[in-house]
Scaffold this active site. Sequence first.
Site, mmCIF file in Angstrom:
data_model
loop_
_atom_site.group_PDB
_atom_site.id
_atom_site.type_symbol
_atom_site.label_atom_id
_atom_site.label_comp_id
_atom_site.label_asym_id
_atom_site.label_seq_id
_atom_site.Cartn_x
_atom_site.Cartn_y
_atom_site.Cartn_z
ATOM 1 N N THR A 167 0.734 -1.363 0.083
ATOM 2 C CA THR A 167 -0.007 0.094 0.076
ATOM 3 C C THR A 167 0.839 1.187 0.166
ATOM 4 O O THR A 167 1.930 1.436 0.662
ATOM 5 C CB THR A 167 -0.941 -0.002 1.043
ATOM 6 O OG1 THR A 167 -1.571 -1.212 1.015
ATOM 7 C CG2 THR A 167 -1.905 1.313 1.300
ATOM 8 N N SER A 211 -6.195 -0.045 -3.034
ATOM 9 C CA SER A 211 -6.778 -1.140 -3.760
ATOM 10 C C SER A 211 -6.324 -1.296 -5.227
ATOM 11 O O SER A 211 -5.982 -2.146 -5.738
ATOM 12 C CB SER A 211 -8.350 -0.903 -3.603
ATOM 13 O OG SER A 211 -9.140 -0.896 -2.344
ATOM 14 N N GLY A 248 2.501 -2.717 8.493
ATOM 15 C CA GLY A 248 2.861 -3.430 9.391
ATOM 16 C C GLY A 248 4.342 -3.852 9.771
ATOM 17 O O GLY A 248 4.853 -4.554 8.870
ATOM 18 N N ARG A 280 -29.411 -10.456 33.172
ATOM 19 C CA ARG A 280 -29.681 -9.294 33.451
ATOM 20 C C ARG A 280 -31.491 -9.490 33.398
ATOM 21 O O ARG A 280 -31.876 -9.331 32.409
ATOM 22 C CB ARG A 280 -29.070 -8.013 32.594
ATOM 23 C CG ARG A 280 -29.849 -6.574 32.764
ATOM 24 C CD ARG A 280 -29.420 -6.061 34.346
ATOM 25 N NE ARG A 280 -29.990 -4.597 34.820
ATOM 26 C CZ ARG A 280 -29.551 -3.768 34.510
ATOM 27 N NH1 ARG A 280 -28.179 -3.580 33.889
ATOM 28 N NH2 ARG A 280 -30.077 -2.555 34.724
ATOM 29 N N THR A 327 -11.270 -2.863 5.755
ATOM 30 C CA THR A 327 -10.421 -1.956 5.045
ATOM 31 C C THR A 327 -9.220 -2.853 4.422
ATOM 32 O O THR A 327 -8.732 -2.784 3.360
ATOM 33 C CB THR A 327 -9.926 -0.698 5.615
ATOM 34 O OG1 THR A 327 -11.167 -0.110 5.888
ATOM 35 C CG2 THR A 327 -9.227 0.085 4.464
ATOM 36 N N GLU A 331 -6.432 -5.986 3.360
ATOM 37 C CA GLU A 331 -6.567 -7.018 2.633
ATOM 38 C C GLU A 331 -7.703 -6.729 1.419
ATOM 39 O O GLU A 331 -8.143 -7.788 0.880
ATOM 40 C CB GLU A 331 -6.772 -8.323 3.263
ATOM 41 C CG GLU A 331 -5.681 -8.736 4.217
ATOM 42 C CD GLU A 331 -4.311 -8.938 3.086
ATOM 43 O OE1 GLU A 331 -4.531 -9.826 2.392
ATOM 44 O OE2 GLU A 331 -3.322 -8.740 3.657
ATOM 45 N N ASP A 354 -10.376 -3.283 0.253
ATOM 46 C CA ASP A 354 -11.408 -2.498 0.925
ATOM 47 C C ASP A 354 -12.874 -3.174 0.364
ATOM 48 O O ASP A 354 -12.977 -3.993 -0.561
ATOM 49 C CB ASP A 354 -11.593 -1.188 0.046
ATOM 50 C CG ASP A 354 -13.119 -0.346 0.493
ATOM 51 O OD1 ASP A 354 -12.910 0.463 1.558
ATOM 52 O OD2 ASP A 354 -13.803 -0.530 -0.272
#
Length: 703
Positions: free
Chosen positions: A195, A201, A234, A374, A482, A484, A486
């Site tokens: 990217t 993309s 990353g 609850r 988003t 891998e 969009d």
Amino acid sequence: MDNNQIGQSFWDKGNINIANNDEEHEEKMSRRIQKLNLHLNPQLPFCPNEETIHFLDCASRIRTIDVETKVLSEYMRGKHWDIQERVYEYFNSRPDLQTPLEISKDDHRELCMKQLVGVVREGGIRPFRYVVEDPAKYFAVVEAVGSVDMSLGIKMGVQYSLWGGSVLNLGTKKHRDKFFDGIDNVDYPGCFAMTELHHGSNVQGIQTIATFDPITDEFIINTPNDGAIKWWIGNAAVHGKFATVFAKLILPTHDTKGISDMGVHAFIVPIRDMKSHKTLPGVEIQDCGHKVGLNGVDNGALRFRSVRIPRDNLLNRFGDVSRDGKYTSSLPTINKRFAATLGELVGGRVGLAYSSVGVLKIAATIAIRYSLLRQQFGPPKQPEISILDYQSHQHKLMPMLASNYAFHFAALHLVEKYSEMKKSHDEELIGDVHTLSAGLKSYITSYTAKSLSICREACGGHGYAAVNRFGSLRNDHDIFQTFEGDNTVLLQQVAGYLLKQYQEKFKGGTLAVTWNYLRESMNTYLSQPNPVTTRWEGEDHLRNQNFQLDAFRYRTSRLLQSVAVRLRKHSKNLGSFGAWNRCLNHLLTLAESHIESVILAKFIDAVRSCPDPNSRAALKLVCDLYAMDRIWNDIGTYRNVDYVAPNKAKAIHKLTEYLCFQVKNIARELVDAFDLPDYVTRAPIGMQATEEAYSNYTQFVGF
């Protein structure tokens, strides 16, 4: 018309005249109120004796299906549950490696790296070997570590699926021999630098350049402008030592321009010194900073200024450059090489779809257990009822639980297809898996993202406490929509492949396995709906899985046929791109419809294959709710084409509500069958022993 007249008109339409106080209408009103009370708390307001009260109280607890959680869980687990248990037990034995609620970005990154190294070297889990030997086992590990900390799941995915996967799938033997062990044991932490700031993309539009220098036998990696800076990479900001860099391969030639662009290729580029960990010359690394979630992952930005790498660092499976600068490839065109390159990288999408199902399991487990615990309000002078006894709450959570089960089996099917593809390398299967992974990743992650907010809201104020996890789950998972690919772009790929298959049908070609139903749909489903079946409203008919599949596939076929006609019409005036854009919403709806059809088909297969009768009955109930809920959500489409008559639409709505109630009765068993230990869910309000939930919660704040 004044307010009294409006009120009068409303009640007249309901056949109840408030102004008329005769005995008949009072009796009707009394019966309706009584029924409402019985729905909320199955006890008569005035019971003649204790025996009647006891009978009704027992009747309210009768379950139509006796679910044995252990048996259902064993069927759900799949063949690699043992490796997940090893992951869970390792982190349970290492409290020092568990992520605290409050932690700084820098500390979270260091902890995440320690977690990865620990589970690999100390825990004996070797994900990279599973990538090669058994991809299904690898995805099971990624889901398990993501349950511990989603940042860890993503960091592991970057190391093994992206960086490691690019070396395995795009390189050749020389690359595997050189890098495999270092990637496997995390001695070679790496990045996946695809990217760019201006291009995500549209990978073919990336601007980073790799120019071959025949004099030195090297490639020169350059970032020509700020828009070409590699972004959101990353492992780049802190830990990475290598990066797989995607760049346009430029070769010197003697043509009029003096250069030759061979298209996008992948290159191994060292970015830090192996010993000193200092940034290498020509490489600039910046930190992308604090994010909405996943702050245990060190995302960075990379700029390259004439960085030289050996010619052998070209990942050359689909294209190579010789010592004298000659380019060779088994694939004749740039587009074919690009498609083959991306086709080998679908594992990331498979992993995201699979992991997203795991995230939804955790959230649904917490929300449903709390909703059973609850209690709030109820009939006057009677005990409060659980909030899951309210129809509105059932409507929020039960279709979600049904979807979670449906996604579970669809994701397992995707992993099986992916594993088969990696073994066979069958071209037809590659295209099928590419499209299926794009569609399931998009559909499941989008659904999970919405559901996480619904789960938080379903738990009221206590869902807002960080300790109960909805905030971190929602923030960490949000980016799944988003990266891998969009989700909107991926759905367009599904629609494009559907249209290609549609054209193939009329050219006499064969259809891939996933698309087989289209062979019949153009003839069967597009004929005029049978006026008799459009009015059938019996429960047996609506819960018949043939009807459900036919309804899903009919919708897909109608959408496919109509969008093909529209595209043909608009392309005459707008061109192919303009026509596609004009029909874009239609195309996205088509893709989602097809994916829903695949999910339902796989769920039905799973129901039929379940060997235990009680578990099969429970799964059938959940499958029916998934199908009815989806049909009701798109009832307008079915009504517009006269596939469903008004009376049948009303029956579908009623049945959906009834199925929500039925699934509610076994909701505890269904979430327990996910078999998530309390030390994995880690939410005080979502403890398996619900009677301990409040005490654990109060202890957390210091009581």
